[in-house]
Design a protein around this motif. Sequence first.
Motif, PDB file in Angstrom:
ATOM      1  N   GLY A  85      -1.457   3.189  -6.739  1.00 43.38           N
ATOM      2  CA  GLY A  85      -1.677   3.908  -5.482  1.00 43.38           C
ATOM      3  C   GLY A  85      -2.779   3.326  -4.626  1.00 43.38           C
ATOM      4  O   GLY A  85      -3.699   2.663  -5.114  1.00 43.38           O
ATOM      5  N   HIS A  86      -2.666   3.573  -3.322  1.00 44.86           N
ATOM      6  CA  HIS A  86      -3.719   3.203  -2.372  1.00 44.86           C
ATOM      7  C   HIS A  86      -4.018   4.422  -1.492  1.00 44.86           C
ATOM      8  O   HIS A  86      -3.250   5.383  -1.459  1.00 44.86           O
ATOM      9  CB  HIS A  86      -3.281   2.076  -1.431  1.00 44.86           C
ATOM     10  CG  HIS A  86      -2.481   0.983  -2.037  1.00 44.86           C
ATOM     11  ND1 HIS A  86      -2.918   0.239  -3.106  1.00 44.86           N
ATOM     12  CD2 HIS A  86      -1.245   0.468  -1.717  1.00 44.86           C
ATOM     13  CE1 HIS A  86      -2.003  -0.685  -3.408  1.00 44.86           C
ATOM     14  NE2 HIS A  86      -0.983  -0.556  -2.585  1.00 44.86           N
ATOM     15  N   PHE A  87      -5.089   4.306  -0.726  1.00 42.84           N
ATOM     16  CA  PHE A  87      -5.433   5.339   0.258  1.00 42.84           C
ATOM     17  C   PHE A  87      -6.036   4.653   1.476  1.00 42.84           C
ATOM     18  O   PHE A  87      -6.904   3.791   1.335  1.00 42.84           O
ATOM     19  CB  PHE A  87      -6.437   6.328  -0.343  1.00 42.84           C
ATOM     20  CG  PHE A  87      -6.761   7.497   0.554  1.00 42.84           C
ATOM     21  CD1 PHE A  87      -5.937   8.616   0.581  1.00 42.84           C
ATOM     22  CD2 PHE A  87      -7.886   7.485   1.371  1.00 42.84           C
ATOM     23  CE1 PHE A  87      -6.227   9.708   1.400  1.00 42.84           C
ATOM     24  CE2 PHE A  87      -8.184   8.570   2.199  1.00 42.84           C
ATOM     25  CZ  PHE A  87      -7.357   9.682   2.208  1.00 42.84           C
ATOM     26  N   PHE A  88      -5.550   5.032   2.657  1.00 43.98           N
ATOM     27  CA  PHE A  88      -6.038   4.412   3.891  1.00 43.98           C
ATOM     28  C   PHE A  88      -6.461   5.483   4.900  1.00 43.98           C
ATOM     29  O   PHE A  88      -5.864   6.558   4.968  1.00 43.98           O
ATOM     30  CB  PHE A  88      -4.949   3.547   4.537  1.00 43.98           C
ATOM     31  CG  PHE A  88      -4.460   2.466   3.623  1.00 43.98           C
ATOM     32  CD1 PHE A  88      -5.211   1.311   3.440  1.00 43.98           C
ATOM     33  CD2 PHE A  88      -3.277   2.609   2.914  1.00 43.98           C
ATOM     34  CE1 PHE A  88      -4.786   0.313   2.562  1.00 43.98           C
ATOM     35  CE2 PHE A  88      -2.840   1.618   2.036  1.00 43.98           C
ATOM     36  CZ  PHE A  88      -3.596   0.476   1.855  1.00 43.98           C
ATOM     37  N   SER A 118     -10.152   1.739   3.325  1.00 43.91           N
ATOM     38  CA  SER A 118      -9.122   1.252   2.410  1.00 43.91           C
ATOM     39  C   SER A 118      -9.615   1.395   0.981  1.00 43.91           C
ATOM     40  O   SER A 118     -10.708   0.927   0.637  1.00 43.91           O
ATOM     41  CB  SER A 118      -8.845  -0.219   2.760  1.00 43.91           C
ATOM     42  OG  SER A 118      -8.180  -0.893   1.728  1.00 43.91           O
ATOM     43  N   LEU A 119      -8.821   2.074   0.163  1.00 42.29           N
ATOM     44  CA  LEU A 119      -9.140   2.286  -1.252  1.00 42.29           C
ATOM     45  C   LEU A 119      -7.899   1.947  -2.076  1.00 42.29           C
ATOM     46  O   LEU A 119      -6.784   2.123  -1.608  1.00 42.29           O
ATOM     47  CB  LEU A 119      -9.471   3.763  -1.534  1.00 42.29           C
ATOM     48  CG  LEU A 119     -10.343   4.554  -0.562  1.00 42.29           C
ATOM     49  CD1 LEU A 119     -10.381   6.029  -0.981  1.00 42.29           C
ATOM     50  CD2 LEU A 119     -11.749   3.989  -0.506  1.00 42.29           C
ATOM     51  N   THR A 120      -8.089   1.518  -3.310  1.00 42.30           N
ATOM     52  CA  THR A 120      -6.931   1.354  -4.197  1.00 42.30           C
ATOM     53  C   THR A 120      -7.357   1.550  -5.634  1.00 42.30           C
ATOM     54  O   THR A 120      -8.495   1.243  -6.001  1.00 42.30           O
ATOM     55  CB  THR A 120      -6.302  -0.047  -4.063  1.00 42.30           C
ATOM     56  OG1 THR A 120      -5.077  -0.093  -4.842  1.00 42.30           O
ATOM     57  CG2 THR A 120      -7.228  -1.164  -4.571  1.00 42.30           C
ATOM     58  N   ASN A 121      -6.451   2.074  -6.459  1.00 44.01           N
ATOM     59  CA  ASN A 121      -6.751   2.028  -7.880  1.00 44.01           C
ATOM     60  C   ASN A 121      -6.208   0.723  -8.455  1.00 44.01           C
ATOM     61  O   ASN A 121      -5.609  -0.089  -7.740  1.00 44.01           O
ATOM     62  CB  ASN A 121      -6.310   3.297  -8.625  1.00 44.01           C
ATOM     63  CG  ASN A 121      -4.803   3.478  -8.727  1.00 44.01           C
ATOM     64  OD1 ASN A 121      -4.033   2.589  -8.384  1.00 44.01           O
ATOM     65  ND2 ASN A 121      -4.401   4.650  -9.187  1.00 44.01           N
ATOM     66  N   ALA A 122      -6.471   0.466  -9.727  1.00 38.51           N
ATOM     67  CA  ALA A 122      -6.132  -0.831 -10.317  1.00 38.51           C
ATOM     68  C   ALA A 122      -6.104  -0.680 -11.831  1.00 38.51           C
ATOM     69  O   ALA A 122      -6.490   0.363 -12.373  1.00 38.51           O
ATOM     70  CB  ALA A 122      -7.165  -1.880  -9.901  1.00 38.51           C
TER      71      ALA A 122
END
Lengths: 357, 357
Positions: A276-279, A136-140
């Motif tokens: 955005g996120h990345f899973f 699990s990744l996300t920008n912020a």
Amino acid sequence: MNFTHHQLETFTIAVLQKIGCPEADAKTAASVLLSADLRGVDSHGVARLSGYVRLWEAGRINPTPNVRVVHETPSTAVVDGDAGLGLVVAPFAMKVAIEKAKIAGTGWVSVKNSNHYGIAGVHAMQALQHDMIGISLTNASPLVSPTFSKERLLGTNPISVAIPAKDQPPFVLDMATTTAANGKLEILQRKKEQAPAGWIQDKDGKSTTDPLGVKDGGALLPLGGDREHGSQKGYGLGAVVDIFSAVLSGANYGPWVPPFVAFLEPHPNPVGEGLGHFFGAMRVDAFRPADEFKAHMDNWIGRFREATPIEGHEKVLIPGDPERELEAERRANGIPLLTAVVDDLRALGDKLGVDWE
Amino acid sequence: MNFTHHQLETFTIAVLQKIGCPEADAKTAASVLLSADLRGVDSHGVARLSGYVRLWEAGRINPTPNVRVVHETPSTAVVDGDAGLGLVVAPFAMKVAIEKAKIAGTGWVSVKNSNHYGIAGVHAMQALQHDMIGISLTNASPLVSPTFSKERLLGTNPISVAIPAKDQPPFVLDMATTTAANGKLEILQRKKEQAPAGWIQDKDGKSTTDPLGVKDGGALLPLGGDREHGSQKGYGLGAVVDIFSAVLSGANYGPWVPPFVAFLEPHPNPVGEGLGHFFGAMRVDAFRPADEFKAHMDNWIGRFREATPIEGHEKVLIPGDPERELEAERRANGIPLLTAVVDDLRALGDKLGVDWE
């Protein structure tokens, strides 16, 4: 002041329903939000609830989003969050990744048009019950300066990887790609204590120990702190998180990521939609039999746990150990909240007509 | 002393053929090895050639391996390197990942029974020509202590991510998960200079600036350096690299990883076969049209490159910039080698009957 998990969850569900979330979504979002409080990431838990409500008031959160897959291959998908709560969009997207993995071996989902999704780890951990590795990744919001820069161009862009074991508890890495998470700075600000060197720089890019440095135009530093200690690596990892989460999906990236706080306007010329996120989900048995893998994970974890500690330190920890211990303690004894947070939640309840007690 | 890329490559190919590698494998391996010299990672280039030969002499490298897929799903595979050179096994495995991605959108390959594979970045970069994102990880001989530990349980376990752009050169992150790479320490040892605090600890786990500290039973420190500066994050990342490379594939992990130097025996009770790598390939158009993605990558790179620098620094770099600039320079003007390395290669040539000039 300590509060039961049940009380805080009931309150959160009621608040989210008041702003128009369907019951099922409100329950999902409350569960994600509260997992931060249980695991000790207090900055990402109920303390943020009124922030989400303010974003809704500003018209930046859609309480009834049509979250959907807009592009896919056997092992990938792009999800459009339709400006919904990240707390709802992320579990949907992680589920898509898991379903893909069941058939293709792995599943990879990039998400656009979302909002903050709580703690990274809780989403990665969804994979564990399926004998899958979860990512699990996300920008912020931009708070971090690349090495050699005065400008804030990246968020604290976390990376979480959850890996199942057999008899041992799972391995759960959940880390910001900065030296220190923003929440730790907030604690120092409240206590009026200095920050260690290597956490932040001031508006001119000089190292500072003033915990208000970031608010005064400075920045958090990438993991490593400075070039001599590898800050280009923390910057590079934060950049990968940004690109996987937003350039792959069509969300905003870098300095264009919309701020979490409602009093700051989003960038007037966005390069994408929302944040955005990345899973990722990888079936363990897409590589080797699951029992074999999990037995070796037990061996890995056991060996590292038994590593000879340095004098003055009790033991070597496995990623996820501190959070799991805290969760057990808080489920038993309640979740401590600061007075300021309690006052804020009470006021929120009054405003929306939700009982606090 | 400067040598042309051509001379060093021709010599390397001849040496590898002398130890029994088929011509095609020798060419592949030489190309991988030389890419380290071109990109400035001198510790992973021809300076290691005699080390590989000594491993072959010790019977630990199979010059004619049957490298093959032993398990697969639509998006995953496990490759058995059959004790071949990592320099040959890794390109094979990365190709499998790319072929998987062509059909399934992404491809993920974990490798067992391999040896050191040179620099991580060159393998990730194989994906670029296919408009794919490439990922390359490997575990390595244990030189790094987890946070709070005196024992060396992890390698410098690098992470590389290569991302294509349009008019801009690609984004290529290639980083050890330690504060400093081992090669940098070797330079300080030769120059008899002190290391910065935060790079290494001594045999008792105390911070030291003695560059010989690692050889004297100490360890390299995970990225972050100490707990206050996030070393548990560098440790966690190195651990993920180890698990993806070896626990997924069935290679040795942690303290069981066989040492690169032939004078150290492998662990008497291995937990797997050889050392492990992990590769990923993600088709950009498995997420959005490739042209769109690459145009946004140009925008991302351009924006970061133009970030306001801190006074005293010329500009903000994009991951891959320094290595690309060095490669252009070295292709034009030759590759500098230390006298000790030249002497070593000359002796190797004499021993195997390969002309150095």
